[in-house]
Write a protein that holds these residues in place. Structure first.
Motif, PDB file in Angstrom:
ATOM      1  N   GLY A  74      -1.220   1.642   2.224  1.00 48.27           N
ATOM      2  CA  GLY A  74      -0.166   0.836   2.831  1.00 48.27           C
ATOM      3  C   GLY A  74       1.162   1.548   2.951  1.00 48.27           C
ATOM      4  N   ILE A  75       1.132   2.826   3.307  1.00 49.62           N
ATOM      5  CA  ILE A  75       2.367   3.618   3.336  1.00 49.62           C
ATOM      6  C   ILE A  75       2.821   3.928   4.760  1.00 49.62           C
ATOM      7  N   GLU A  76       2.216   3.293   5.758  1.00 46.69           N
ATOM      8  CA  GLU A  76       2.478   3.672   7.149  1.00 46.69           C
ATOM      9  C   GLU A  76       3.966   3.623   7.494  1.00 46.69           C
ATOM     10  N   ALA A  77       4.636   2.537   7.157  1.00 47.22           N
ATOM     11  CA  ALA A  77       6.048   2.393   7.511  1.00 47.22           C
ATOM     12  C   ALA A  77       6.897   3.442   6.799  1.00 47.22           C
ATOM     13  N   ARG A 111      -8.795   7.346   2.039  1.00 50.63           N
ATOM     14  CA  ARG A 111      -7.354   7.123   2.170  1.00 50.63           C
ATOM     15  C   ARG A 111      -6.678   8.349   2.779  1.00 50.63           C
ATOM     16  N   LEU A 112      -7.093   9.515   2.324  1.00 48.69           N
ATOM     17  CA  LEU A 112      -6.526  10.742   2.886  1.00 48.69           C
ATOM     18  C   LEU A 112      -6.943  10.899   4.340  1.00 48.69           C
ATOM     19  N   GLU A 113      -8.187  10.579   4.641  1.00 47.90           N
ATOM     20  CA  GLU A 113      -8.660  10.692   6.015  1.00 47.90           C
ATOM     21  C   GLU A 113      -7.866   9.782   6.946  1.00 47.90           C
ATOM     22  N   ALA A 114      -7.548   8.576   6.468  1.00 49.75           N
ATOM     23  CA  ALA A 114      -6.754   7.648   7.282  1.00 49.75           C
ATOM     24  C   ALA A 114      -5.347   8.198   7.504  1.00 49.75           C
ATOM     25  N   THR A 150     -11.518  20.119  10.667  1.00 49.74           N
ATOM     26  CA  THR A 150     -11.601  19.311  11.879  1.00 49.74           C
ATOM     27  C   THR A 150     -10.219  18.942  12.399  1.00 49.74           C
ATOM     28  N   ARG A 151      -9.304  18.676  11.493  1.00 50.47           N
ATOM     29  CA  ARG A 151      -7.968  18.224  11.900  1.00 50.47           C
ATOM     30  C   ARG A 151      -6.943  19.357  11.909  1.00 50.47           C
TER      31      ARG A 151
END
Length: 275
Positions: A74-77, A111-114, A150-151
């Motif tokens: 939940g750290i997007e913002a 979580r890291l992948e997201a 990949t990223r």
């Protein structure tokens, strides 16, 4: 870091010290301030932009509040606000480091992948893992490495071999560093275009140069491949980190025909006063 009073009289003049003088010598910095303090204020970022030359690169760490307290949940913002705060430095950002807790294991990789899936294109990223899951060359580590490849994200290579080469004995700086740094095997793997090595040295220069010898060929290979490696140098209490960085650069310069580092401002002033 660039603010260290112990560097006065060496890297810095006796009464000086700061980013502008640091950037006269070195071309990048590992920015720990954001790890502890979070997103910097706009005026501070503007000051950094004024003091650093165009070729300089800042390698800031994501705030611990996001990686260690929230564990990427939940750290997007907050992440967006952090990246927005650094936008004035956009052309001078090296890999931003996602340093994960020691107990962040394979079960939390989604979580890291997201996080990496929504990471903005054009902003370099590097991930440092410390859990034992990522150092056994098993399925978890293979999945982690494939995700980074990949990223186009770099895996931070933490080399603590010099630090743990001897018992700490009575040396307080060595004691503290050995308590704080994870004793993990070194896995040398470039998963992106900016391989990032954090070299944690010993107070014994002979030990440091012994373990650094193999890095010379590796760094040369990456440069030949068109990559841009980053080398962050530490010593147990960091008092002699600038001097160690210069010695290691000299070793690389012999192999790669690099120009020497500029004189340390503090040493140049000492020489002038003594003439």
């Amino acid at each position: 870091m660039w603010a260290n009073p112990d560097w006065r009289g060496g890297l810095y003049p006796p009464h000086g010290g700061g980013l502008e003088e640091y950037a006269r010598v070195f071309t990048c910095v590992e920015g720990n301030t954001t790890f502890y303090s979070g997103a910097p204020r706009a005026d501070i970022v503007a000051s950094w932009a004024r003091q650093a030359p165009p070729g300089f690169r800042f390698c800031f760490k994501l705030p611990a509040a996001l990686t260690h307290e929230r564990r990427l949940v939940g750290i997007e913002a907050e992440l967006d606000a952090f990246l927005t705060a650094l936008e004035p430095l956009h052309g001078r950002l090296g890999p931003l480091m996602v340093q994960l807790p020691r107990d962040f294991g394979g079960d939390e990789l989604p979580r890291l992948e997201a996080l990496l899936a929504r990471w903005p294109a054009g902003t370099p990223c590097a991930v440092e893992v410390r859990h034992t899951d990522f150092f056994h060359k098993g399925s978890v580590e293979r999945h982690f490495n494939r995700m980074l490849i990949t990223r186009g994200v770099d895996r931070v290579m933490l080399d603590v071999r010099p630090l743990f080469a001897t018992p700490a004995g009575e040396h307080p700086g060595l004691q503290q560093a050995q308590r704080e740094k994870p004793k993990r095997p070194l896995h040398v793997l470039s998963t992106g275009a900016r391989p990032l090595v954090r070299y944690i040295g010993h107070h014994d220069s002979t030990i440091n140069e012994h373990y650094f010898a193999a890095w010379i060929d590796r760094l040369a290979l990456w440069i030949k491949q068109g990559k841009t490696p980053y080398l962050m140098v530490h010593t147990p209490d960091n008092r002699q980190a600038p001097q160690l960085a210069r010695r290691l650069h000299d070793r690389l310069a012999e192999r790669l025909a690099l120009p020497p580092l500029p004189a340390f401002p503090g040493e140049a002033q000492t020489s002038l006063f003594g003439s």
